[in-house]
Scaffold this active site. Structure first.
Site, PDB file in Angstrom:
ATOM      1  CG  ASP A 110      43.214  44.824  37.205  1.00  0.00           C
ATOM      2  OD1 ASP A 110      43.063  44.267  37.437  1.00  0.00           O
ATOM      3  OD2 ASP A 110      45.062  45.747  37.417  1.00  0.00           O
TER       4      ASP A 110
HETATM    5  C1  BGC Z   1      45.514  42.165  37.063  1.00  0.00           C
HETATM    6  C2  BGC Z   1      44.701  42.063  35.231  1.00  0.00           C
HETATM    7  C3  BGC Z   1      43.553  41.107  36.091  1.00  0.00           C
HETATM    8  C4  BGC Z   1      43.034  40.999  37.117  1.00  0.00           C
HETATM    9  C5  BGC Z   1      41.711  39.238  36.776  1.00  0.00           C
HETATM   10  C6  BGC Z   1      44.476  41.757  38.405  1.00  0.00           C
HETATM   11  O1  BGC Z   1      45.394  42.037  39.597  1.00  0.00           O
HETATM   12  O2  BGC Z   1      46.311  42.424  37.394  1.00  0.00           O
HETATM   13  O3  BGC Z   1      45.627  42.311  34.432  1.00  0.00           O
HETATM   14  O4  BGC Z   1      43.193  41.240  34.340  1.00  0.00           O
HETATM   15  O5  BGC Z   1      43.680  40.677  37.970  1.00  0.00           O
HETATM   16  O6  BGC Z   1      42.576  38.419  37.153  1.00  0.00           O
END
Ligand code: BGC
Length: 757
Positions: free
Chosen positions: A282
């Site tokens: 993530d």
């Molecule tokens: C979130 C994810 C997301 C990623 C990219 C993160 O903060 O937890 O769900 O896909 O950002 O935007």
């Protein structure tokens, strides 16, 4: 000795399956053969130039140079065929090996045609519809150059304080698994190289929804039994449906953060479940392992790659430290080759190695994005996601020529219709409720007043308004706003109050400890009710709220979540009876915050409360509130009424290899045609680990004309009754089971069968 022998052979078997998963694709092997260590590490780097929504404190710098130097495997936050073509050109024409890029994006509930938030979509219990929304999302996103989606989010969530409950399918592993499958199939289709399909990402692996106290990014500590039986099934369902990518979560699992957790990524996901795709972290979650207390950037990056993580989102720990770790013997080049292979395989799978510009067709956006047909599906999805929580007298549906006082801070508002995680949507394209009412009922006489701010708390509003003006505090005093609302209500036949949460009151980093409708709006509702006029509350939120006060009022309540781009039209369709609401809750609504976590699959305990409503000393209950929720899982009303007949089973014995058919009849006894979600629940009465009180095992959404009766049947096999035992074997144990079929989880068991030895 024997033990050692066994573990060695298990180890060898495990190794064999890893090798097997690393299928040798000649085109990929040829590229790998030409790659330097640095170029392999470059493929593991995912960057964002910061054009989209940055959810961490860092965005990538020098993206163009990095692409040219072969230091980027994928990009997100870039869209449109032209921009994607430019990015691909940089990679293909200017980097030494010319490897095209993965182009990622968060397309969570629609691309530009924004559908209801996922929690709302799941409330439709309509898997064909959910799949269709994912297909449309894929068609629109790929038209804009995107080939890799960071969705579906399938985290089981049983704590509505956690704002990201909005992004998933609620609390139940069975329903969550069906939704996971539908979404993966919708995004990926059956041909990755088709220009209108994309790679899906199951996220967030794993258990992210169990963040302690509902506070986002918080720790998780959970037994393996609970994981396997309650929280992991939807991730596994996505893997079984062929999802090509997985994203790790921010939390730790058994003391190791997911992005560095070898048990999770390698032993469970790849070895046990046979996942063959690639795993991405993530947003900066590799670096965040420093704050978790796992070492410095080099340590945590080595931990992650050795755990089996393939791609590092934004943090660049891989890019900046892995070479050093190889030189120091902390990471093997083989491990990096494996990860690079998986990224190249994904590019091969998408057809990018043959045609890097497959998703850069300039003629597509105009015809594929936000078309009339797509918007029609958004309207259909929205109305099917609404849940009628309370019917008071016959207020609903409204007459199309009624005199309506339309009040509330969400009644004529575009900024809050799309819901959280809609970074690709445009709030200005959404239909406000007032406009929808005018479209559907042009003869209605509407008088409007805002009546209250979403909240009067300026600090709270500032925290919510990070992505835009979701909570706008009027210049007018609350008293003057209220007065105006009462004034416009004077001549009305009915008051429709559109109230609830602003879009960013749920979602990422949007946890709340108070789940009431904000005070400013509660006051308005109380005053409206005092007028004695019929009142309809149209309630928007990204989570279950605490509405015990409102449930006791003489009002009707229609829960509409955040409905998406067609919000107003869909709400009007339902208010005026062009569509009869058919949604059912997929997460329990508590009576108060103190009951959380509360969900229907709870266990009985050794001291179950004998009565749900009366306190008993030395039983498992509270002094101050009964055990039952305000609104149970599976609950939802209709303008019509459904009556369930007797439930029967084809046999009271179920052979381990056989099946039984469970049948009931449902009659529409009311005055409207309607749809009902018929649900089958079981209870395993005796087993080697304590069973849940109830488990959903099947459901069907049926439609019934008024007066019509239909038989509904479910086939149940022993396989459907399996659970993970203390040794984490997936088994069914012989013995007695109870079951019932009903329109909600809140029913007594009516029948029994026995699973035979
Ligand atoms: C979130 C994810 C997301 C990623 C990219 C993160 O903060 O937890 O769900 O896909 O950002 O935007």
């Amino acid at each position: 000795m024997r033990k050692i022998y066994m573990s060695i052979s298990l180890f060898l078997m495990a190794g064999a399956s890893v090798l097997q998963a690393q299928t040798q694709i000649p085109e990929v092997e040829e590229i790998l053969g030409k790659m330097s260590l640095e170029e392999k590490i470059g493929q593991l780097n995912l960057v964002t130039p910061g054009g989209g929504v940055a959810t961490g404190s860092v965005v990538s710098e020098g993206v163009e140079t990095k692409i040219k130097e072969g230091n980027v495997g994928g990009v997100f936050g870039v869209s449109s065929p032209e921009k994607v073509r430019q990015a691909q050109k940089l990679a293909v024409e200017n980097s030494r090996l010319g490897i095209p890029l993965l182009i990622g994006s968060d397309v969570i509930h629609g691309y530009k045609t924004t559908f209801p938030i996922p929690l709302g979509l799941s409330s439709s219990w309509d898997m064909d519809l959910i799949k269709e929304t994912a297909q449309i999302a894929a068609k629109e996103a790929t038209a804009d150059g995107i080939n890799w989606n960071f969705s579906p989010m399938v985290d089981i969530a049983r704590d509505p304080r956690w704002g990201r409950i909005a992004e998933g399918a609620g609390e139940d592993p069975y329903l969550g698994s069906q939704v996971a499958k539908a979404m993966v199939e919708g995004y990926q289709g059956d041909d990755f190289t088709a220009p209108n399909t994309m790679i899906a990402t199951v996220k967030h692996l794993a258990l992210y929804g169990a963040s302690e106290a509902g506070r986002d990014y918080n720790s998780v500590d959970m037994s393996k039994l609970k994981m396997f039986n309650e929280y992991l099934p939807p991730y596994k369902a996505a893997v079984d449906a062929g999802v090509a990518s997985a994203m790790t979560s921010f939390n730790d699992i058994h003391g190791v953060p997911a992005s560095g957790n070898k048990w999770l990524i390698t032993d469970l996901l790849r070895e046990r479940w046979g996942f063959e795709g690639f795993v991405v972290s993530d947003y900066t979650s590799v670096n965040e392992m420093i704050a978790h207390g796992m070492g410095d950037l080099q340590d945590v990056s080595a931990l992650a790659i050795n755990a089996g993580l393939d791609m590092d989102m934004v943090g660049e720990g891989f890019l900046t430290t892995l070479k050093k770790s190889v030189e120091e013997g902390k990471v093997s080049e083989e491990q990096i080759t494996k990860a690079a292979r998986r990224i190249l395989e994904a590019k091969h799978k998408l057809g990018l190695l043959d045609d890097p510009y497959l998703y850069s067709d300039e003629s597509r956006p105009e015809k594929d994005i936000l078309s009339e047909e797509n918007r029609a599906v958004a309207r259909k999805a929205a109305k099917r996601s609404f849940v009628l929580l309370k019917k008071h007298e016959n207020t609903l549906p409204l007459a199309k020529d009624a005199k309506i006082a339309l009040v509330g801070p969400l009644a004529n508002n575009k900024n809050n219709m799309l819901g959280t995680w809609a970074p690709t949507g445009d709030p200005q394209l959404s239909v406000p409720v007032m406009e929808g009412i005018k479209n559907v009922a042009p003869d209605a006489k509407i008088s409007y007043a805002k009546g209250a701010n979403i909240s009067n708390d300026t600090t709270f509003a500032k925290n919510v308004n990070v992505f835009g003006p979701r909570i706008e505090i009027s210049e007018e005093t609350p008293e003057a706003m209220m007065e105006e609302a009462l004034q416009v209500s004077k001549d009305a036949d009915v008051i429709v109050a559109v109230v609830g949460e602003a879009t960013e009151m749920s979602g990422e980093a949007a946890s709340r400890t108070n789940l009431n409708i904000p005070d400013s709006q509660k006051k308005l509702i109380r005053e409206l009710v005092k007028t004695g006029k019929p009142v309809v509350l149209v309630l928007m939120s990204g989570r279950p709220l605490v509405i015990s006060e409102e449930m006791d009022m003489p009002v009707s309540i229609l829960q509409v979540w955040h409905p998406g781009v067609e919000a107003g039209n869909a709400i009007a369709d339902v208010l005026f009876g062009d569509y009869n609401p058919s949604g059912k809750l997929t997460a329990t609504w508590p009576r108060n915050v103190g009951q959380i976590p509360i969900y229907y699959r709870m266990k009985t305990t050794g001291r179950p409360a004998a009565s749900p409503s009366e306190f008993q000393k030395f039983k498992s209950n509270y002094l101050d509130v009964e055990n039952t929720p305000q609104l149970p899982f599976g609950y939802g009303l209709s303008y019509t009424d459904f009556e369930y007949g007797e439930t029967k089973a084809s046999s009271d014995k179920l052979n381990k290899n056989g099946s039984i058919t469970i049948t009931t009849t449902v009659t529409n006894t009311g005055d409207f045609d309607g749809e009902e979600v018929v649900q089958l629940y079981i209870h395993d009465k005796v087993r080697s680990i304590t069973p849940p009180m109830k488990e959903l095992k099947a459901f069907k959404k049926i439609s019934l004309k008024k007066g019509e009766t239909k038989d509904v049947s479910f086939e149940l096999t022993a396989e459907d009754l399996k659970f993970y035992n203390a040794d984490l074997e997936f088994v069914v144990e012989p013995g007695e089971f109870e079951f019932f079929v009903a329109g909600s989880s809140d029913h007594e068991f009516t029948n029994e069968f026995t699973v035979e030895e």
